[in-house]
Design a protein around this motif. Structure first.
Motif, PDB file in Angstrom:
ATOM      1  N   GLU A 384       0.805  -1.553  -0.098  1.00 59.45           N
ATOM      2  CA  GLU A 384       0.223   0.090  -0.019  1.00 59.45           C
ATOM      3  C   GLU A 384       0.852   0.976  -0.199  1.00 59.45           C
ATOM      4  O   GLU A 384       0.009   2.473   0.522  1.00 59.45           O
ATOM      5  CB  GLU A 384      -0.821  -0.281   1.114  1.00 59.45           C
ATOM      6  N   GLU A 385       2.398   1.606  -0.286  1.00 54.52           N
ATOM      7  CA  GLU A 385       2.567   2.265  -0.505  1.00 54.52           C
ATOM      8  C   GLU A 385       2.792   3.114  -2.601  1.00 54.52           C
ATOM      9  O   GLU A 385       2.806   1.818  -3.466  1.00 54.52           O
ATOM     10  CB  GLU A 385       4.474   2.275  -0.414  1.00 54.52           C
ATOM     11  N   PRO A 386       2.554   3.720  -2.710  1.00 53.93           N
ATOM     12  CA  PRO A 386       2.818   4.998  -3.851  1.00 53.93           C
ATOM     13  C   PRO A 386       4.804   4.661  -4.191  1.00 53.93           C
ATOM     14  O   PRO A 386       5.095   4.150  -3.810  1.00 53.93           O
ATOM     15  CB  PRO A 386       2.514   6.705  -3.461  1.00 53.93           C
ATOM     16  N   ALA A 387       4.812   4.652  -5.745  1.00 51.50           N
ATOM     17  CA  ALA A 387       5.780   4.481  -6.091  1.00 51.50           C
ATOM     18  C   ALA A 387       7.101   6.223  -6.108  1.00 51.50           C
ATOM     19  O   ALA A 387       6.158   7.019  -6.115  1.00 51.50           O
ATOM     20  CB  ALA A 387       5.815   4.838  -7.334  1.00 51.50           C
ATOM     21  N   ARG A 388       7.586   5.655  -4.592  1.00 45.37           N
ATOM     22  CA  ARG A 388       8.242   7.254  -4.841  1.00 45.37           C
ATOM     23  C   ARG A 388       9.506   7.527  -5.260  1.00 45.37           C
ATOM     24  O   ARG A 388      10.300   7.667  -4.427  1.00 45.37           O
ATOM     25  CB  ARG A 388       8.462   6.620  -3.349  1.00 45.37           C
ATOM     26  N   PHE A 389       9.237   8.406  -6.611  1.00 39.13           N
ATOM     27  CA  PHE A 389      10.196   8.440  -7.472  1.00 39.13           C
ATOM     28  C   PHE A 389       9.625   9.907  -8.058  1.00 39.13           C
ATOM     29  O   PHE A 389       8.198  10.177  -8.323  1.00 39.13           O
ATOM     30  CB  PHE A 389      10.346   7.643  -8.831  1.00 39.13           C
ATOM     31  N   THR A 390      10.218  10.246  -8.837  1.00 34.34           N
ATOM     32  CA  THR A 390       9.464  11.678  -9.877  1.00 34.34           C
ATOM     33  C   THR A 390      10.823  11.214 -10.661  1.00 34.34           C
ATOM     34  O   THR A 390      11.493   9.946 -10.897  1.00 34.34           O
ATOM     35  CB  THR A 390      10.866  13.149  -9.532  1.00 34.34           C
ATOM     36  N   LYS A 391      10.111  11.860 -11.890  1.00 36.28           N
ATOM     37  CA  LYS A 391      10.962  11.474 -13.675  1.00 36.28           C
ATOM     38  C   LYS A 391      12.404  11.398 -13.317  1.00 36.28           C
ATOM     39  O   LYS A 391      12.933  10.895 -14.284  1.00 36.28           O
ATOM     40  CB  LYS A 391      10.005  12.062 -14.174  1.00 36.28           C
ATOM     41  N   ALA A 392      13.197  12.104 -12.248  1.00 35.99           N
ATOM     42  CA  ALA A 392      14.579  12.269 -12.693  1.00 35.99           C
ATOM     43  C   ALA A 392      14.845  10.972 -11.993  1.00 35.99           C
ATOM     44  O   ALA A 392      16.233  10.938 -12.301  1.00 35.99           O
ATOM     45  CB  ALA A 392      14.374  14.022 -11.683  1.00 35.99           C
ATOM     46  N   ASP A 393      14.211  10.038 -11.078  1.00 36.28           N
ATOM     47  CA  ASP A 393      14.700   9.452 -10.219  1.00 36.28           C
ATOM     48  C   ASP A 393      14.714   7.499 -11.489  1.00 36.28           C
ATOM     49  O   ASP A 393      15.518   6.333 -11.124  1.00 36.28           O
ATOM     50  CB  ASP A 393      14.290   8.839  -9.225  1.00 36.28           C
ATOM     51  N   ILE A 394      14.548   8.130 -12.755  1.00 36.83           N
ATOM     52  CA  ILE A 394      14.317   7.253 -13.387  1.00 36.83           C
ATOM     53  C   ILE A 394      14.524   6.892 -14.728  1.00 36.83           C
ATOM     54  O   ILE A 394      15.271   8.107 -15.059  1.00 36.83           O
ATOM     55  CB  ILE A 394      12.477   7.164 -14.374  1.00 36.83           C
ATOM     56  N   THR A 395      16.178   5.806 -14.893  1.00 37.95           N
ATOM     57  CA  THR A 395      16.701   5.876 -15.682  1.00 37.95           C
ATOM     58  C   THR A 395      16.557   5.507 -16.995  1.00 37.95           C
ATOM     59  O   THR A 395      17.186   5.180 -17.571  1.00 37.95           O
ATOM     60  CB  THR A 395      18.444   5.731 -15.204  1.00 37.95           C
ATOM     61  N   ASP A 396      15.705   4.085 -16.604  1.00 41.17           N
ATOM     62  CA  ASP A 396      14.929   3.740 -17.833  1.00 41.17           C
ATOM     63  C   ASP A 396      13.549   3.168 -17.985  1.00 41.17           C
ATOM     64  O   ASP A 396      13.266   3.082 -16.834  1.00 41.17           O
ATOM     65  CB  ASP A 396      15.572   2.328 -17.926  1.00 41.17           C
ATOM     66  N   LYS A 397      13.127   3.618 -18.754  1.00 44.25           N
ATOM     67  CA  LYS A 397      11.620   3.451 -18.897  1.00 44.25           C
ATOM     68  C   LYS A 397      10.984   2.649 -20.552  1.00 44.25           C
ATOM     69  O   LYS A 397      11.927   2.586 -20.795  1.00 44.25           O
ATOM     70  CB  LYS A 397      10.733   4.273 -19.021  1.00 44.25           C
ATOM     71  N   GLN A 398      10.557   1.084 -20.587  1.00 44.84           N
ATOM     72  CA  GLN A 398       9.955   0.519 -20.690  1.00 44.84           C
ATOM     73  C   GLN A 398       8.806   0.391 -21.361  1.00 44.84           C
ATOM     74  O   GLN A 398       7.465  -0.202 -20.253  1.00 44.84           O
ATOM     75  CB  GLN A 398      10.762  -0.936 -21.304  1.00 44.84           C
ATOM     76  N   ILE A 399       7.607   0.511 -22.221  1.00 47.04           N
ATOM     77  CA  ILE A 399       6.559  -0.842 -21.778  1.00 47.04           C
ATOM     78  C   ILE A 399       6.844  -1.822 -22.656  1.00 47.04           C
ATOM     79  O   ILE A 399       6.718  -2.243 -23.314  1.00 47.04           O
ATOM     80  CB  ILE A 399       5.549   0.165 -22.994  1.00 47.04           C
ATOM     81  N   ALA A 400       6.803  -2.973 -21.544  1.00 46.74           N
ATOM     82  CA  ALA A 400       6.999  -4.238 -22.195  1.00 46.74           C
ATOM     83  C   ALA A 400       5.777  -4.672 -22.940  1.00 46.74           C
ATOM     84  O   ALA A 400       4.261  -3.669 -22.325  1.00 46.74           O
ATOM     85  CB  ALA A 400       7.405  -4.561 -20.584  1.00 46.74           C
ATOM     86  N   SER A 401       5.840  -6.398 -23.041  1.00 50.45           N
ATOM     87  CA  SER A 401       4.191  -6.695 -23.451  1.00 50.45           C
ATOM     88  C   SER A 401       2.948  -7.031 -22.546  1.00 50.45           C
ATOM     89  O   SER A 401       2.162  -6.914 -22.753  1.00 50.45           O
ATOM     90  CB  SER A 401       4.415  -7.958 -23.994  1.00 50.45           C
TER      91      SER A 401
END
Length: 742
Positions: A384-401
């Motif tokens: 029950e935790e949100p994703a505690r990230f900002t966009k700046a914390d994301i180094t890799d992003k992929q839409i997988a199948s």
């Protein structure tokens, strides 16, 4: 002769009738003139798909797409195919391998025909749910592949298939693999209607594909150039991109060595097994003509989902249309030092960490939902935790199948490992306390918005005091100091009560100087308060400790989390089984100033001498007992509220004594001079002639506790930094008496 003429004319008439009937039959059953051509022919008629039609032919799907069916085809136009050829160094379409052509075509081919009026809707069991769809199942699936894996410690090359279900323990048989389900991959798109219905922005899609121009209908890094090209056997949406099948989350993680520590040292090491599957072996033989033992890669049911499952939860057949999974995985440079410095503070190696704790850690990174960037703060994981990230914390992003993959430059700031709870979950010496917390109060103490102080009791302390836990039987037991044995249920109930006395909400860090001050505080939290405890220069008492004269003391130094501190203790904060009568008698002995009130209680019909209980006061329930001091009792006698003789035989006098005592017993509440302003009125044991409970108003300031009776008189308690405690009972000396008369 006439006979033959007649036969000839009859034949002509019959032929004419049959001819008319055939024409009528053909007119009724023949293909309507206004019916569109089938998909393959329709592509030819549109004139912008010559390259893709050739890919269809190389893939062996021309006949399929020229026959009856019900398909949606995301068809790349010639410009898109030309770009694909250049990017992959193919001079012409003819150089594209047939296998690659098949991947392109099958991944562009979606089951069932969806025009734009339905493409963004979810096809639920109960009907269409408008604006809730952004994925569709395609005709493409991976099948099986050969891999080198360890089976029972030995490395072997085997044929591996993927789980097509989440391996949940409530199912029967082999829930991780359902025969006949090919684990088909999904495509993801982003339609304007879906965006609006889910309060998303164009940036949610552009975060994954930043160079994609604006569009009302995006598809896999490109856009739909022309939608709703109707064909006899489905719908064509022209797209400006060629899409190869996207990897699953499992496949993507396997390909990327920047996540190798998480993948190999944690996930695969402890939560993956390879299970031989006879049904998968038969399927493999049917497809390939080869006889092999096929093993399914199975993820442990402790995890939120199986990353190789291309389906979603399968709570409904089509639920993959409206949701997927998300993973937020830190790179090796981030996770390795965190594991070494935090996670393994009390363990030598990862294989010593309990599996449940490891699963909790992994599940901080797994979401059973597709988390778009604007939803980081709203969608939660199993904890029950949100994703505690900002966009700046994301180094890799992929839409997988089967969902979204985010590579991160920091660890998810989980409440499990950042609050005071971390000192329990990450220390094996407190595994029994952890078990108790997980059963009841885990959600309470991991709340980062509330400050707590925890008193931590170790396994060895519990064992020394007679408590033991049988892991094989999953049972508790307790041998008390008299040698009596208590079974599982009673022991668990006892421990639950003890545990709650070791959890204290301290919004102002009230216990920071516990070794050098004196005071009292109520355990638990404001929503569900527990029993009072008190301390005096490092000696801490609950009611039972005071009665046994065995205080609790702090061992070592405090440790901290982002919501408070923990103290390590050498004893348990024990509760008392003392009755209300025993408690009053004890307080009257310790404090002779209230002895006259106790004398009235002792002589009253309310007091049951054999059991030393007061009628109406239930054991183990919350009460506040107010004991007017001797001067106050004399004043009540002078005012005619009490008879002078506690043992009077006069009926009126007995009635006065009973009401007087009952009006000084507050039910369902513990009140002390702690400044708690939530309690404005308290119900007493006394009832009026209409059988309605009478109340006393309470004014509570720190060090100044007062009670207002029915006449509006304010009576203060005699403040003492110490506190009289019993079995969920608080007792006070009153510097006056409460008048129950109007």
């Amino acid at each position: 002769m006439r006979f033959y003429k007649l036969i000839f004319l009859l034949g002509l008439f019959t032929a004419f009738c049959l001819s008319c009937r055939k024409e009528a039959f053909d007119d009724y059953y023949s293909r309507p003139d206004d019916l569109e051509s089938p998909i393959y022919t329709r592509l030819e008629e549109e004139g912008r798909f010559s390259h893709f039609r050739r890919l269809i032919e190389k893939a062996g799907y021309m006949q399929t797409l020229n026959q009856a069916g019900y398909w949606t085809l995301f068809a790349p136009n010639d410009d898109a195919v030309n770009r694909f050829l250049q990017e992959h160094n193919y001079a012409t379409v003819e150089e594209v391998p047939d296998a690659v052509a098949e991947q392109i075509v099958r991944y562009a081919l979606v089951y069932n025909a969806f025009q734009t009026n339905r493409i963004s809707d979810y096809q639920s069991n109960l009907g269409w749910q408008e604006g809730m769809g952004f994925r569709r199942r395609t005709a493409y699936y991976d099948g099986f592949r050969k891999e080198k894996v360890k089976i029972n410690g030995t490395e072997r090359e085997i044929v591996v298939g993927a789980s097509n279900r989440n391996n949940v323990t409530v199912n029967f048989g082999t829930p991780y693999y359902v025969d006949g389900d090919n684990n088909n991959k999904y495509v993801t798109y982003f339609h304007e209607k879906y965006r609006q219905f889910n309060s998303l922005t164009a940036d949610d899609y552009n975060f994954f594909y930043p160079s994609t121009p604006a569009s009302n209908f995006h598809f896999m890094g490109g856009s739909v150039a022309k939608a709703d090209i109707i064909a006899e056997n489905g719908v064509i949406h022209e797209v400006d991109v060629v899409t190869l099948p996207r990897p699953s989350l499992d496949q993507y993680l396997r390909e990327k060595d920047e996540y190798s520590f998480f993948r190999d040292s944690i996930l695969n090491q402890f939560f993956v097994t390879y299970e031989y599957s006879p049904t998968a072996s038969k399927t493999y033989e049917y497809r390939t003509g080869q006889v092999e033992e096929v093993y399914i890669k199975v993820y442990d049911p402790l995890l939120a989902f199986s990353p190789n499952n291309e389906n979603f939860l399968k709570e409904e057949d089509n639920d993959g249309q409206q949701d997927g999974y998300s993973m937020f995985i830190p790179t090796d440079a981030v996770i390795e030092p965190w594991i070494r410095n935090v996670f393994l503070e009390h363990y030598r190696t990862l294989n010593r960490v309990p599996k449940g704790v490891m699963a909790d850690f992994i599940n901080t990174m797994l979401w059973q939902s597709a988390v778009w960037p604007s939803q980081f703060s709203t969608k939660t994981n199993l904890h029950e935790e949100p994703a505690r990230f900002t966009k700046a914390d994301i180094t890799d992003k992929q839409i997988a199948s089967n969902g979204f993959f985010y590579g991160t430059s920091k660890i998810q700031e989980s409440d499990l490992f950042n609050t005071v709870y971390r000192h329990v979950i990450l220390d094996p010496e407190y595994s029994l306390m952890l078990m108790l917390l997980e059963r009841e109060h885990k959600r309470l103490v991991i709340n980062p918005g509330t400050k707590f102080t925890l008193f931590l009791f170790s396994n060895s302390l519990l064992n020394r005091l007679g408590y033991s836990y049988n892991e094989r039987l999953n049972e508790w037991s307790w041998i008390d100091r008299n040698g009596n044995t208590m079974g599982h249920g009673q022991t668990q109930t006892r421990l639950a009560r003890l545990l709650y006395s070791h959890i204290i909400e301290t919004p102002n860090d009230e216990l920071a100087n516990i070794n050098n001050t004196q005071g009292f505080i109520q355990t638990g939290d404001r929503a569900l308060p527990g029993e009072f405890i008190k301390w005096n220069n490092g000696n801490i008492y609950a009611a039972g400790n005071e009665r046994l004269q065995e205080p609790v003391q702090i061992v070592g130094t405090a440790k901290f989390g982002n919501n408070g501190r923990v103290y390590y203790v050498n004893n348990l904060l024990e509760f008392s089984n003392e009755t209300a009568g025993e408690a009053m008698a004890r307080v009257a002995t310790e404090n002779p100033n209230v002895s006259r009130f106790w004398e009235y209680v002792l002589r009253s019909p309310l007091y049951v001498a054999n059991d030393r209980v007061i009628t109406g006061v239930a054991g183990g329930s919350l009460y506040t007992l107010l004991m007017p001091n001797n001067d106050a009792v004399q004043q009540a006698i002078d005012d005619g509220v009490l008879p002078a003789d506690p043992a009077t035989g006069d009926i009126v006098g007995k009635f006065q004594i009973e009401n007087f005592i009952k009006y000084h017993i507050l039910t369902n509440v513990n009140v002390a001079a702690d400044g708690n302003q939530d309690i404005l009125s308290a119900i007493t044991l006394m009832k009026d002639e209409n059988d309605e409970s009478q109340t006393v108003n309470v004014s509570n300031a720190v060090g100044n506790l007062r009670f207002i009776d029915r006449k509006g008189r304010t009576i203060p308690s005699v403040y003492n930094p110490d506190l009289y405690l019993s079995d969920r009972i608080v007792l006070h000396e009153l510097n006056g008496y409460l008048n129950y008369n109007n």
